[in-house]
Write an enzyme that holds these catalytic residues in place. Structure first.
Site, PDB file in Angstrom:
ATOM      1  N   PRO A   1      43.614  32.172  36.437  1.00  0.00           N
ATOM      2  CA  PRO A   1      44.521  33.251  36.664  1.00  0.00           C
ATOM      3  C   PRO A   1      44.053  34.297  37.618  1.00  0.00           C
ATOM      4  CG  PRO A   1      43.142  33.778  34.850  1.00  0.00           C
ATOM      5  CD  PRO A   1      42.592  32.567  35.508  1.00  0.00           C
ATOM      6  N   GLU A   2      44.847  34.683  38.497  1.00  0.00           N
ATOM      7  CA  GLU A   2      44.983  36.047  38.967  1.00  0.00           C
ATOM      8  C   GLU A   2      46.484  36.212  38.910  1.00  0.00           C
ATOM      9  OE1 GLU A   2      43.093  38.429  41.342  1.00  0.00           O
ATOM     10  OE2 GLU A   2      41.114  37.605  41.011  1.00  0.00           O
TER      11      GLU A   2
END
Length: 284
Positions: free
Chosen positions: A2-3
DNA sequence: CACCATGTTCCTTG
DNA sequence: CCAAGGAACATGGT
């Protein structure tokens, strides 16, 4: 994985697959991954409920669930941590080694896989309460940022990772955004001028928006079974060269020359995390 | 073996 | 009470 951009693209992808599908049964393989929700409550709530909508807030996925029998809707929250993935697979395929939670649909399993088990799938939206303003929203601007930074002597890079100040930036895009804004990552947060705050907001928005656009055009394999593993950080994979018209300019480029001024890019450690910057373009 | 990794939370110290 | 720093969480890649 994730970002914020990855979570955004994943959410859109899952929406197209899950809306109006009902959960038939729930497998909790790791209690830790659903903390503090209990496995029993997870099953009680989810079995029979349909996916009504999927939204994103910062790095969280918000699954709005509609139970059977006209009961009120409720929220299932997802956070991928460092290594989480979410994807559908036919039930005939073996579960991955690090399956944390599996929601069984009709012919598919909706799998939350998480190698390091830092991520979470929980009931209720409580975790969203402590988040600061959403990066890509209208109410977030230079003045809001400046006010949030005004009392802190901490380095700006460190403050950008604080989700109660600004919700959604991660380690990669924090370095990238500061480079684009021409601000040193070591500068004390409270010392940023009005103009620097304004430039930083523009840089953050630009970097993340661009990444979302790029991620939307790449053929991703969200299960991570192949090369196209759901990550789409700029410049990560050579075989994607044709899909990108920009790449990460400082992150993970220690000792390479800056694309703008030619100085070698530096890596420093702030609060136990790597920061990359160009000493020529980002003066202290 | 050593060090690094997209993230958050908890504990200590001042 | 708060800010700041650091360890912890758990696994895998280089």
């Amino acid at each position: 994985m994730p970002e914020l951009p990855e979570v955004e693209v994943l959410g859109r992808h899952l929406g197209s697959l899950l809306i109006n599908k009902a959960v038939r049964s729930v497998q909790v393989h790791r209690q830790k991954s659903i903390r503090p929700t209990s496995a029993r409550r997870m099953r009680d709530q989810l079995v029979g409920a349909k996916f009504k909508s999927i939204k994103r807030r910062a790095k969280y996925l918000i699954f709005e669930m509609q139970p059977a029998g006209g009961k009120p809707v409720f929220i299932l929250l997802g956070h991928l941590g460092m290594t989480g993935r979410m994807y559908l697979q036919p039930k005939t395929v073996d579960l991955p080694k690090h399956a944390a939670v599996v929601l069984e649909l009709v012919r598919h399993n909706f799998i939350f896989e998480d190698t390091r088990y830092f991520g979470r799938m929980t009931l209720g939206a409580g975790a969203l309460d402590t988040l600061g303003p959403e990066l890509l929203s209208e109410e977030f601007g230079g003045d809001v940022l400046r006010e949030a930074l005004s009392k802190s002597a901490q380095a700006i890079k460190v403050k950008l990772l604080d989700q109660s100040v600004v919700a959604g930036i991660g380690n990669i895009y924090a370095s990238e955004a500061l480079f684009h804004a021409g601000i040193s990552p070591r500068k004390a947060a409270r010392r940023l001028t009005r103009a620097e705050c304004a430039a930083l907001v523009v840089a953050i928005r630009g970097t993340l928006t661009k990444a979302i656009e790029c991620g939307s055009t790449v053929p991703l394999d969200f299960s991570g079974a192949g090369e196209r593993n759901g990550l789409f950080y700029f410049g990560q994979t050579d075989e994607w060269a044709g899909y990108y018209d920009e790449e990460l300019l400082v992150y993970d480029r220690e000792n390479e020359s800056c694309a703008r001024c030619g100085n070698p890019i530096r890596r420093i450690v702030q609060v136990a995390r790597s920061t990359y910057y160009c000493p020529g373009c980002q003066r202290a």
